[in-house]
Structure formats: structure tokens, C-alpha cells
Design an enzyme around this catalytic site. Structure first.
Site, PDB file in Angstrom:
ATOM      1  NE  ARG A 119      -3.746   0.316   2.017  1.00 39.03           N
ATOM      2  CZ  ARG A 119      -4.787   0.373   1.195  1.00 39.03           C
ATOM      3  NH1 ARG A 119      -5.184  -0.710   0.565  1.00 39.03           N
ATOM      4  NH2 ARG A 119      -5.424   1.513   1.000  1.00 39.03           N
ATOM      5  CB  CYS A 169      -1.118  -6.439   4.787  1.00 39.62           C
ATOM      6  SG  CYS A 169       0.547  -7.066   5.007  1.00 39.62           S
ATOM      7  CB  VAL A 222      -5.289   1.038  14.513  1.00 32.35           C
ATOM      8  CG1 VAL A 222      -4.634   1.757  13.340  1.00 32.35           C
ATOM      9  CG2 VAL A 222      -4.834   1.650  15.836  1.00 32.35           C
ATOM     10  NE  ARG A 238       4.568  -6.438   2.091  1.00 38.60           N
ATOM     11  CZ  ARG A 238       3.592  -5.910   2.822  1.00 38.60           C
ATOM     12  NH1 ARG A 238       2.742  -6.669   3.464  1.00 38.60           N
ATOM     13  NH2 ARG A 238       3.468  -4.596   2.897  1.00 38.60           N
TER      14      ARG A 238
END
Length: 418
Positions: free
Chosen positions: A92, A116, A327, A397
Site C-alpha cells: 500500500r 496486506c 486502528v 516484506r
């Protein structure tokens, strides 16, 4: 596809070098597009997300030189080209090139990003911030298309929530806008402050980074710069939990206590000792674990990026603990995989009730995202017998040489491919 084979039961002991922060490095790489002068970045982590972001800016014409200690980026010949879905689908953070491309070239087209699958994480705040700076911006054919042929103009931007990415987008774009920009309800994360430090080295004037109100002076006169990326607080927190879950002791070299205050407070409540050393932090557990409730919050609260790891720890703590995720939605995909190892977890909307203390047992598990995958590794370190973690490309990652670092501290772990 690589896998990890882990045999549990080893107490971790030794030193772990904490790498540069992935979430600080990515916006700094994107920021290089703002300036025609070279930017040298040191302490970049050797992870696939960094390689992908470097590939993104290379497709816009950036020249990239690597040495053992640094990456130098020269964008003097860069141009604003379409950033396609095939380029951005892996993470992203590629949306962070949108602001710099628009600010420097007056136009940008970036495909809606992938990464993700931990909730929608919309880019609407990025779009609104750039629109307030004067951009004509919208979504067309699966891409964000932005134009500002006459340049951007400073403005007062009030973010709907303290989004890290939107704060970084607004801050980068504002450095090239005409006049002053005020960003209100800005994210306070250390990675935001580190981006401001990088931009400052490049010539920008920014005040208030690390607080809820940031002031950016536009019309930056860019210059060649060098910046050292901060250590990764999420990696440090992950290894701190690794020491805790195995009843071991680890020295986390380069880790900064000031970035981990909420994490240390929670760990100490579970019975773990954390203290500063000459080279970073030392984390140790000699006694039993205690169950503790946790609620994730924007910085300086407990980070969502450590929620999965902490859940693995609570699976080993006698009693019940409640973990609330505030979150991101849909960030409990690791729960079914932890349950395959024997964890007792009940999901209740945005909360997870963990009844810990029962032995975990080795099993085949599947990684679903970056932080979920490392929680499975942590649980496997204490599970009886052998576990195999599949799809570990998620780990690569964001964690540099995870299996090697754990092996050096006594873990029985190997990477293999079938």
C-alpha cells in the site's frame, strides 16, 4: 514458495541488531522524487518492501546506486509516469509517491494500491489533503489521477484521523507548495518525525513533526542530502516479545526506549524486565507471565503492528486477557492459525479474548499478512514439537533476515522450499 520449519522449546539468548525502520524508509524513498538533487539514505533495511519502493521510483526515471552502507537516489532525470497496478499491488505504501510526483511535476497517476489484507485502509485522506492544496484529483479507472498545472498552494489541512500515510503525503506535497501549510490532527509516529528530518536535510522547513500540529514552509530550495533512517521500533518490539515468550534474554542493539514506551510498560506488566544498555535495550524474563489487557491506539499508544505478536505472548500467560483493535478492522486473521497451534481465543467484534496458559503444540500454519506471520513464528518458538509456517514472503516484506537472527540467538529454525 519458502517455508519456515521451527522446533519449539529453545530459550533465546544473545544480541539482535535492529535494522532500519521499514515504515520510515518507504516515505523517505518516495520523498526523493521531490528534489532534482541526490539523496543518500543509510540504514535502509534489506526487506522486499524497500526493494519494491526503489523499483517504483526507478520506473519514474530515478537512478539508484547501492553500496554496503547506503543507497543513493538521483531523480534529476525523473518524470511523472503512470504508476500501474502491477507495480503497486504488492504494498500500500506506493501511494506515497503521489504527493511528490504531483508537487514536482504538476501531475500524477497512481493505481490504487494493494498490500496486506487487513481492512480497507482507504486513501481518501490522501486525496482530500492534496485537494486542499489545490489539486484537481479523483479516482478514474482504478487509479488516482491528480493535476495541478499551476502548482500547489499552502493551506490548513485538518485530518479526519491521525493517519500516518495522509500526514506524510500532506507534508511532502506541502514542501513544494506556495506559502505555508498547517496540518492539524497529524500523526505523531516516530516515522513521521523521521520523514520531516529527512526533508529538512533536503532543504525543507518543517516545524512540529511528532506533534498533532505540523507547519510546513513551501517553495523549498532543494539540495543534496544524506539521512540515516531510524531503527525499527516494530522489529524491536517483536524481538522483545520473542525474549518474553521463550523466557530468554536478548540485547536489542540500536533499539530506542523513547520509541517503545507504551510497549515497555505493557511488557513489564506481564512480568518482563526491560532496561537500557550501552548499545540499546535488554529484555529478559525469568519468572511466570501474567495476563494483561491491551488496546491498540495511534502513537504513542500501543501499536497495532504489535497486536498479533502480543496475542501470541498472551496465549502463554495463565488467565484471560482482552485485546482490543481500534486502528484497523479485520486484523485478527492470525487467530485461526494460532488456534491451530492450540491457542484458546474467542473473537468478539473488534476484540479478542485470549485464555492462556495451556501448552501450544506444533502444526502447519499459514501466514496471512506481515505482522500475523511473525506472530505464528513467535508461537512456534514455544510450541511442543515441529511447526511449519507457510507463505513466509509476508515476513520478508518487513523483517530483515528473521530466521538468521533468531537462529543466532538459539532458535531451531530453518528456511526451506518444497
Amino acid at each position: 514458495m519458502d517455508r519456515l520449519r521451527i522446533v519449539g522449546g529453545q530459550r533465546l539468548q544473545g544480541a539482535v541488531a535492529i535494522s532500519g525502520a521499514k515504515n520510515a524508509a518507504l516515505p523517505q524513498i518516495a520523498a526523493s522524487l521531490l528534489s532534482p538533487s541526490p539523496l543518500e539514505l543509510t540504514n535502509l533495511p534489506a526487506v522486499s518492501d524497500v526493494d519494491n519502493m526503489l523499483n517504483v521510483i526507478a520506473q519514474h526515471g530515478a537512478q539508484i546506486s547501492r553500496s554496503a552502507q547506503a543507497v543513493t537516489i538521483d531523480t534529476s532525470a525523473a518524470a511523472s509516469r503512470e504508476t500501474t497496478y502491477d507495480t503497486v499491488r504488492k504494498m500500500r505504501a506506493t501511494v506515497l509517491v503521489l504527493g511528490p510526483l504531483l508537487a514536482r511535476f504538476g501531475q500524477a497517476q497512481v493505481s490504487l494500491p494493494g498490500g496486506c489484507a487487513i481492512g480497507a485502509r482507504p486513501v481518501d485522506m490522501h486525496i482530500k489533503a492534496l485537494a486542499q492544496l489545490g489539486a484537481d484529483i479523483g479516482i478514474k479507472g482504478g487509479s488516482i489521477v491528480a493535476n495541478a498545472p499551476d502548482g500547489l498552494t499552502g493551506a490548513r489541512i485538518v485530518l479526519g484521523s491521525p493517519s500516518v500515510g495522509a500526514t506524510e503525503t500532506a507534508m511532502m506535497a506541502a514542501t513544494a507548495a506556495k506559502g505555508e501549510t498547517e496540518i492539524v490532527n497529524a500523526a505523531r509516529e516516530p516515522e513521521v518525525a523521521d520523514l520531516a528530518a529527512c526533508l529538512g536535510a533536503m532543504g525543507a522547513t518543517i516545524e512540529g513533526a511528532g506533534t498533532h500540529r505540523i507547519l510546513v514552509q513551501g517553495d523549498t530550495r532543494w539540495r543534496a542530502a544524506s539521512h540515516h533512517t531510524i531503527p525499527d521500533r516494530i522489529e524491536a518490539g517483536t524481538y522483545a516479545i520473542a525474549a518474553a515468550i521463550t523466557g530468554g534474554q536478548l540485547e536489542l542493539t540500536h533499539a530506542r526506549l523513547e520509541h517503545l514506551a507504551s510497549v515497555v510498560q505493557i511488557l513489564e506488566a506481564t512480568g518482563v524486565s526491560v532496561w537500557p544498555g550501552d548499545r540499546g535495550l535488554i529484555v529478559s524474563r525469568d519468572g511466570p507471565l501474567r495476563s494483561v489487557d491491551v488496546t491498540t491506539e495511534p502513537y504513542p499508544g500501543f501499536p497495532t503492528d504489535l497486536q498479533a505478536q502480543f496475542m501470541a505472548l498472551m496465549c502463554c500467560a495463565p488467565g484471560a486477557s482482552l485485546l482490543r483493535e481500534t486502528v484497523f478492522e479485520n486484523r485478527f486473521m492470525h487467530v485461526p492459525e494460532l488456534m491451530r497451534l492450540g491457542a484458546n481465543i474467542t473473537l468478539q467484534g473488534t476484540s479478542a479474548l485470549v485464555r492462556g496458559g495451556n501448552p501450544l503444540r506444533g502444526a502447519q500454519v499459514m501466514a496471512t499478512d506481515l505482522r500475523a506471520s511473525v506472530s505464528l513464528v513467535l508461537a512456534a518458538l514455544v510450541a511442543e514439537g515441529e511447526s511449519v509456517v507457510n507463505r513466509v514472503y509476508h515476513l520478508d516484506r518487513g523483517y530483515e533476515s528473521l530466521d538468521r537472527k533468531l537462529r543466532m540467538c538459539g532458535a531451531t529454525i530453518e528456511r526451506f522450499r518444497e
